[in-house]
Design a protein around this motif. Structure first.
Motif, mmCIF file in Angstrom:
data_model
loop_
_atom_site.group_PDB
_atom_site.id
_atom_site.type_symbol
_atom_site.label_atom_id
_atom_site.label_comp_id
_atom_site.label_asym_id
_atom_site.label_seq_id
_atom_site.Cartn_x
_atom_site.Cartn_y
_atom_site.Cartn_z
ATOM 1 N N UNK A 247 1.959 20.134 14.414
ATOM 2 C CA UNK A 247 1.632 21.011 15.565
ATOM 3 C C UNK A 247 0.986 20.156 16.652
ATOM 4 N N UNK A 248 1.571 20.149 17.844
ATOM 5 C CA UNK A 248 1.084 19.283 18.925
ATOM 6 C C UNK A 248 -0.126 19.905 19.620
ATOM 7 N N UNK A 249 -0.858 19.056 20.367
ATOM 8 C CA UNK A 249 -2.020 19.534 21.129
ATOM 9 C C UNK A 249 -1.614 20.616 22.131
ATOM 10 N N UNK A 252 -1.155 23.895 20.473
ATOM 11 C CA UNK A 252 -2.444 24.513 20.104
ATOM 12 C C UNK A 252 -3.067 25.164 21.345
ATOM 13 N N UNK A 253 -3.095 24.416 22.460
ATOM 14 C CA UNK A 253 -3.674 24.957 23.709
ATOM 15 C C UNK A 253 -2.965 26.243 24.121
ATOM 16 N N UNK A 254 -1.636 26.231 24.067
ATOM 17 C CA UNK A 254 -0.855 27.391 24.517
ATOM 18 C C UNK A 254 -1.133 28.615 23.642
ATOM 19 N N UNK A 259 -3.782 33.884 22.653
ATOM 20 C CA UNK A 259 -4.638 34.687 21.774
ATOM 21 C C UNK A 259 -5.930 35.102 22.482
ATOM 22 N N UNK A 260 -6.445 34.234 23.371
ATOM 23 C CA UNK A 260 -7.669 34.567 24.127
ATOM 24 C C UNK A 260 -7.393 35.703 25.102
ATOM 25 N N UNK A 261 -6.275 35.583 25.843
ATOM 26 C CA UNK A 261 -5.927 36.611 26.837
ATOM 27 C C UNK A 261 -5.666 37.945 26.151
ATOM 28 N N UNK A 262 -5.139 37.870 24.919
ATOM 29 C CA UNK A 262 -4.828 39.081 24.147
ATOM 30 C C UNK A 262 -6.059 39.650 23.428
ATOM 31 N N UNK A 263 -7.225 38.990 23.604
ATOM 32 C CA UNK A 263 -8.496 39.371 22.950
ATOM 33 C C UNK A 263 -8.432 39.220 21.433
ATOM 34 N N UNK A 264 -7.502 38.391 20.937
ATOM 35 C CA UNK A 264 -7.388 38.216 19.485
ATOM 36 C C UNK A 264 -8.389 37.196 18.966
ATOM 37 N N UNK A 265 -8.706 36.181 19.781
ATOM 38 C CA UNK A 265 -9.731 35.212 19.351
ATOM 39 C C UNK A 265 -10.703 34.947 20.494
ATOM 40 N N UNK A 285 -11.944 24.488 29.816
ATOM 41 C CA UNK A 285 -11.493 25.606 28.964
ATOM 42 C C UNK A 285 -11.202 26.848 29.803
ATOM 43 N N UNK A 286 -11.966 27.063 30.889
ATOM 44 C CA UNK A 286 -11.697 28.190 31.786
ATOM 45 C C UNK A 286 -10.283 28.052 32.351
ATOM 46 N N UNK A 287 -9.939 26.834 32.804
ATOM 47 C CA UNK A 287 -8.586 26.598 33.354
ATOM 48 C C UNK A 287 -7.524 26.769 32.279
ATOM 49 N N UNK A 288 -7.830 26.271 31.081
ATOM 50 C CA UNK A 288 -6.835 26.264 30.011
ATOM 51 C C UNK A 288 -6.597 27.631 29.386
#
Length: 715
Positions: A247-249, A252-254, A259-265, A285-288
């Protein structure tokens, strides 16, 4: 037209003293907006611009600032892939008395940095902020601050976020050292360490291999991170089972972003804002991971004419729609309305429709705010946050839109005040000035309510707590030059009904010429549970069950108005009535003598009679109290809370001190901070926030009612 993919509208929210303003100050320094870091304890922070904020070292009003950040960079330096990201940041207060500032910011933000103290973890106001973010479905990143402090424990805070807030907190970093030895972090995605340089205020850093003594721990938490990410993405799940290292970096970022936008994590990071460590990685992290206006679903509203649902996409070509979330009075430019543009484009000098008032308003100027400074701009587009001057009439929560394409956006939740004080002007010269000052303060602050006590003629201010009202009176003196006498703080009791009663009220007045006649048959009682569930922010349920025209349709609205107006003065002790249901089912009218006023008066008269029969009860506000105390004072503190009618809810240990949680009536909590200091030789501290209303015990209710009746008879 701005590329909205590179825009982030986010806030910083947390419990009081977790370091929100300190973090905002570092962000402004790293983005080049200020050249010297101002500290909160020196009263020099950019976003704490009010005199009261500088003196007390606390944030009272949410402040908006805009800045730019280069991302991605290589070792902090821009390269060919670097893009400019535009930030609108709102720094919010932590004190519970100013919780509406957080509420209205959440309503218009796309993302949030939730700050936690590495020593104190999840505190009461952290829970409130979290609930507010859940209400508006705001994606968030967790930042554990104060890693340099004694007792700092990053993984313990991550555990608390999981257990106490029910969030899937996933660490993206591990700290290198803690307390005085906190040097940097290990990035679990890149498997590299980052050590910040103190001499450059953390502007530069070194990348180092993972320290030998941390390799095992890093391996464990990296596996946890990849597993959490793989759970969210099926393709990654397959790769995870075949070969986790494949699994590439970028993948993982994507996956973290989705998952963050979906409120899952909730990605968790750590640092020390005061020591200039970790803020830059949080900005990356805000940008990502946090959403741009384009990543958020199109905003939904209703057509004010038809009630149909309409959506507006974050696009400058769509009709203009915006929500006014904050009103501020500036001594130089007058009334400033902060708003978030959701769609379309607005030029300075053009007109918008205020849907609530139904009036067209000319926007004379549009500004970008930088704390209390304004920078004029020619126009504002979808996805941006700005402020406008020129409104004749505007309130918090108003929808502003294109006059040819009206839309009503969902308003925000405004909590009820729990405490009141009586004030009166000191001199005749202060009378008019006080009226103007209160009008402006109420316009700015939707949690501040004002009414006049009919018996004493005094003005009653209602607010969220003692500090809230103290600041309001201080502002009246300083900003509006009004001197007032104030009474002792009073509890904002409420009244409610236990029983449902039937009643018939007939109003007959004849004094020569046209008289007044109205006849209403109705039931009065508590609201239905399912109705309350569907309408949590309303407290008056009106049901019209009249058939066959026994009361003409044009008189129904005045009846409803009459009952609703009566709710401000209950039958028990003249306190406001909470959650009342009225069902009108019959009545009669007179062709000549009946009019709207007759039916409104009849409803008010009927309320007074029926309310006495419906066995009203007195409700008192109950507060959620948390006390942090050293072991040796535990017995004294719990004994004192018991004497104050406190209900113990649990005890816990946090960073070597005992945490006592209890629910205590507000009436017993006046002067508590002083008493707690003397009980614990100044070593214990407490926080308090509103929990709910509950029926007051009979002896307390009788005392409050007698006092209320005594005040009336004394007049």
């Amino acid at each position: 037209m701005a590329d909205l993919r590179f825009q982030r509208n986010f806030g910083i929210a947390a419990h009081i003293d977790a370091g929100k303003t300190t973090t905002t100050e570092r962000i402004l320094r790293y983005t080049g907006m200020i050249h010297k870091i101002g500290e909160v304890h020196d009263g020099a922070a950019t976003t704490d611009w009010m005199e009261q904020e500088k003196e007390r070292g606390i944030t009272i009003t949410s402040a908006a600032v805009s800045c730019q950040w280069n991302f991605p960079t290589v070792k902090g330096k821009a390269d060919a892939n670097t893009k400019k990201y535009y930030f609108n940041i709102i720094d919010t207060p932590g004190h519970v008395d100013f919780t509406v500032e957080v509420e209205r910011s959440m309503r218009v933000l796309d993302g949030l940095i939730a700050l936690f103290s590495a020593v104190d973890g999840v505190e009461p106001q952290s829970e409130t902020v979290w609930r507010q973010a859940n209400r508006y479905r705001v994606p968030r990143i967790g930042f554990v601050n104060k890693m340099d402090r004694s007792g700092a424990d990053f993984l313990n805070v991550v555990k608390q976020v999981r257990e106490m807030l029910g969030a899937k907190a996933v660490p993206l970093q591990l700290p290198i050292g803690a307390e005085d030895d906190f040097k940097g972090v290990v990035d679990l995605i890149t498997n590299k360490g980052i050590i910040w340089h103190m001499e450059t205020e953390g502007m530069t850093f070194d990348e180092i291999p993972v320290p030998e003594d941390m390799k095992e721990e890093v391996e464990y938490w990296r596996a946890q991170l990849i597993e959490a990410v793989a759970e969210y993405d099926d393709t990654l799940m397959e790769k995870f089972f075949d070969n986790p290292d494949s699994i590439s970096e970028a993948e993982i970022h994507e996956a973290i972003r989705k998952a963050t936008i979906d409120l899952s994590i909730v990605p968790m990071m750590c640092g020390s804002s005061f020591k200039n460590k970790g803020v830059q990685t949080a900005l990356d992290a805000v940008c990502r991971y946090l959403p741009s206006p384009v990543d958020i679903e199109a905003i939904t509203g209703t057509d004010p004419n038809t009630g149909e649902e309409i959506t507006r996409k974050p696009d400058a070509k769509e009709p203009f729609a915006a929500l006014a979330f904050k009103i501020m009075t500036d001594p130089f430019v007058g009334r400033l309305a902060f708003f978030r543009a959701y769609s379309g484009k607005l030029d300075a000098g053009s007109y918008v429709l205020n849907v609530r008032s139904g009036k067209k308003e000319r926007i004379s100027r549009i500004m970008k705010m930088f704390a209390n400074k304004q920078n004029p701009i020619d126009f504002i587009e979808a996805g941006d946050i700005g402020a406008a001057v020129g409104f004749k009439e505007i309130k918090t929560g108003d929808t502003l839109c294109d006059e040819n394409h009206p839309i009503v956006l969902e308003n925000m939740f405004i909590p009820e005040p729990v405490i009141a004080i009586a004030i009166e002007p000191k001199t005749q010269a202060d009378v008019d000035k006080m009226g103007m000052a209160i009008a402006k303060l109420v316009e700015e602050d939707p949690t501040l309510r004002v009414n006049t006590d009919e018996d004493t003629g005094q003005t009653i201010l209602r607010g969220m707590g003692e500090l809230h009202l103290e600041i309001i009176i201080d502002r009246m003196r300083r900003e509006f030059k009004v001197e007032v006498n104030q009474g002792a703080p009073q509890v904002a009791y409420k009244e409610a009904f236990h029983n449902t009663v039937e009643h018939r009220e007939v109003l007959k007045k004849q004094s020569g010429g046209r008289g007044k006649f109205a006849d209403i048959m109705f039931t009065l009682g508590p609201v239905d549970a399912d109705w309350k569930e569907a309408n949590p922010d309303k407290n008056f349920q009106f049901v019209n069950d009249i058939f066959g025209g026994s009361i003409p349709r044009e008189f129904i609205q005045p009846i409803q108005k009459g009952f609703e107006a009566s709710m401000t003065n209950g039958a028990l002790a003249s306190y406001p009535v909470d959650n009342m249901k009225i069902r009108i089912y019959d009545g009669s009218f007179h062709a000549v003598d009946s009019d709207a006023m007759s039916f409104e008066l009849c409803a008010k008269q009927g309320f007074r009679e029926a309310a006495r029969k419906a066995k009203p009860v007195l409700l008192e506000p109950i507060m959620k109290v948390e006390v942090l105390t050293p072991d040796q004072y535990m017995g004294d503190v719990t004994g004192d809370l018991n004497r104050r009618r406190g209900m113990m809810e649990g005890m816990d240990t946090r960073a070597g001190v005992q945490v006592i949680k209890a629910k205590v009536p507000l009436s017993e909590m006046f002067g508590y901070v002083t008493q707690l200091r003397s009980l614990s030789s100044g070593r214990a501290s407490s926080t308090m926030e509103f929990s709910h209303y509950a029926p007051a015990p009979n002896n307390i209710a009788e005392e409050v009612i007698a006092k209320s009746k005594g005040k009336v008879s004394a007049e």
